[in-house]
Scaffold this active site. Sequence first.
Site, PDB file in Angstrom:
ATOM      1  CD  GLU A   1      -2.723   1.440   0.208  1.00  0.00           C
ATOM      2  OE1 GLU A   1      -2.542   2.471  -0.448  1.00  0.00           O
ATOM      3  OE2 GLU A   1      -3.615   0.613  -0.047  1.00  0.00           O
TER       4      GLU A   1
ATOM      5  NE  ARG B   1       4.644   6.224  -5.479  1.00  0.00           N
ATOM      6  CZ  ARG B   1       4.705   7.536  -5.511  1.00  0.00           C
ATOM      7  NH1 ARG B   1       5.577   8.180  -4.785  1.00  0.00           N
ATOM      8  NH2 ARG B   1       3.904   8.198  -6.283  1.00  0.00           N
TER       9      ARG B   1
ATOM     10  CG  ASP C   1       8.425   3.459  -5.073  1.00  0.00           C
ATOM     11  OD1 ASP C   1       8.250   2.425  -4.411  1.00  0.00           O
ATOM     12  OD2 ASP C   1       7.825   3.693  -6.140  1.00  0.00           O
TER      13      ASP C   1
ATOM     14  NE  ARG D   1       5.771   1.247  -5.719  1.00  0.00           N
ATOM     15  CZ  ARG D   1       5.169   1.709  -6.806  1.00  0.00           C
ATOM     16  NH1 ARG D   1       4.077   1.122  -7.238  1.00  0.00           N
ATOM     17  NH2 ARG D   1       5.656   2.748  -7.453  1.00  0.00           N
TER      18      ARG D   1
ATOM     19  CB  SER E   1       3.681  -2.359 -15.813  1.00  0.00           C
ATOM     20  OG  SER E   1       4.435  -1.513 -14.962  1.00  0.00           O
TER      21      SER E   1
END
Length: 419
Positions: free
Chosen positions: A289, A291, A329, A331, A353
């Site tokens: 959630e 990043r 970020d 992730r 993507s």
Amino acid sequence: MSISNRSTHIRLTSHPEPGAVARHPIRWGAADPKARGPLIGSVTNPADRNVIGAHGGAYSLYRALAISARALNPLARPDLTNTHPTAGIGPHPQWADPHKIVSLDPYGHLVGEAFRDEIAGGIDIRPTIAVTKARLNMPEILAAMGAHRLAPDGTTLRASGDISVTKVAIDPVWHLPGVAARFDVSEKSLRRTLFEQTGGMFPELVTRPDMQVFLPPIGGMTVYIMGEIDALTDEKSRVSCRVHDECNGSDVFGSDICTCRPYLVHGIEECVKEAQKGGAGVIVYNRKEGRALGEVTKFLVYNARKRQEGGDQAATYFERTECVAGVQDARFQQLMPDVLHWLGIRRIDRLMSMSNMKYDAITGSGIEVVERVPIPPELVPPDANVELEAKKAAGYYTPGAKPDKAGLAAVKGRDLERF
Ligand SMILES: [Zn+2]
């Protein structure tokens, strides 16, 4: 009920016994589950344990609450009768490469069969992967059928709009030496940072270097597969794929500040088409959630974006995230391709993507990507253009020209007074 076998003595950590032979050794990367050995995260029989942490990822804490509330017997063991996978996945050659898969247990769905005797003998071995079947129904798919972009075939897509899928839930299982290598840090340094940043939650990270597998208390992933499983690994079949990182606000509630749900549903539509043509479609849904910074941080960033001087704008999109979170970020796409290798995928014909980070991670791990499919412009909510244009400028894939400085400055979002 709630009869524990624990003593009143609290053991803060365990230590490796000098010269002792491990009762249940783990040989990460072994070619079959027996040779690899079971992963044992039992909290009721500490002598059997060969991993750090507990089963269930983040949900181990809810299990603790259930036990505290005397709703769950701490000694309860899962009865695995009839829980085995509904579809055969693997084994694939990638499973026998200790570096290809480091963040999940490739044999996690097979433990019920592979370790039947050990489980019957009382050893607490649990699946970390479950494979089942489902039907999905989403209003956008019905709309796509109404617009004649999709037609029912009676197998993958029914006239009701139901999509038949195989779905797979995967809990994270980290092989610490492999995870450290992905991030180019020493295993020792990774262990210490994990220990410190969880407030000392897992002392064995620093006291048990002999234990190399960690069950981290984080969200896992879900995989939705459309079409035949064999098409994923058949060189002659095509594969469409979207790797999606969780965005609850958009994915579930349709919030319009980002492109998450529209892109996710576009991915599902393309996966259905691929399955209808004899190939396979794969949606990987990662619980990362905001990043992987969490929803609180994400909503704080929204406010900072909307309240800054000049209003919400693509030109300062990443800056605002960094101001609040310290990073843009978190992730870690370095670990993301593992699930694709677990599925045995070697080529993705269409990747839905635009993320350069996902693309680089997938291709860098040895999977060929033939075509990158951007989100169709008509699916982008107006308020989401701030994010999308900022990402394009930062390196996201776009078949068109990257926005320049003046172009970025012109992309503005809705202000807080207009919600
Ligand atoms: Zn989103």
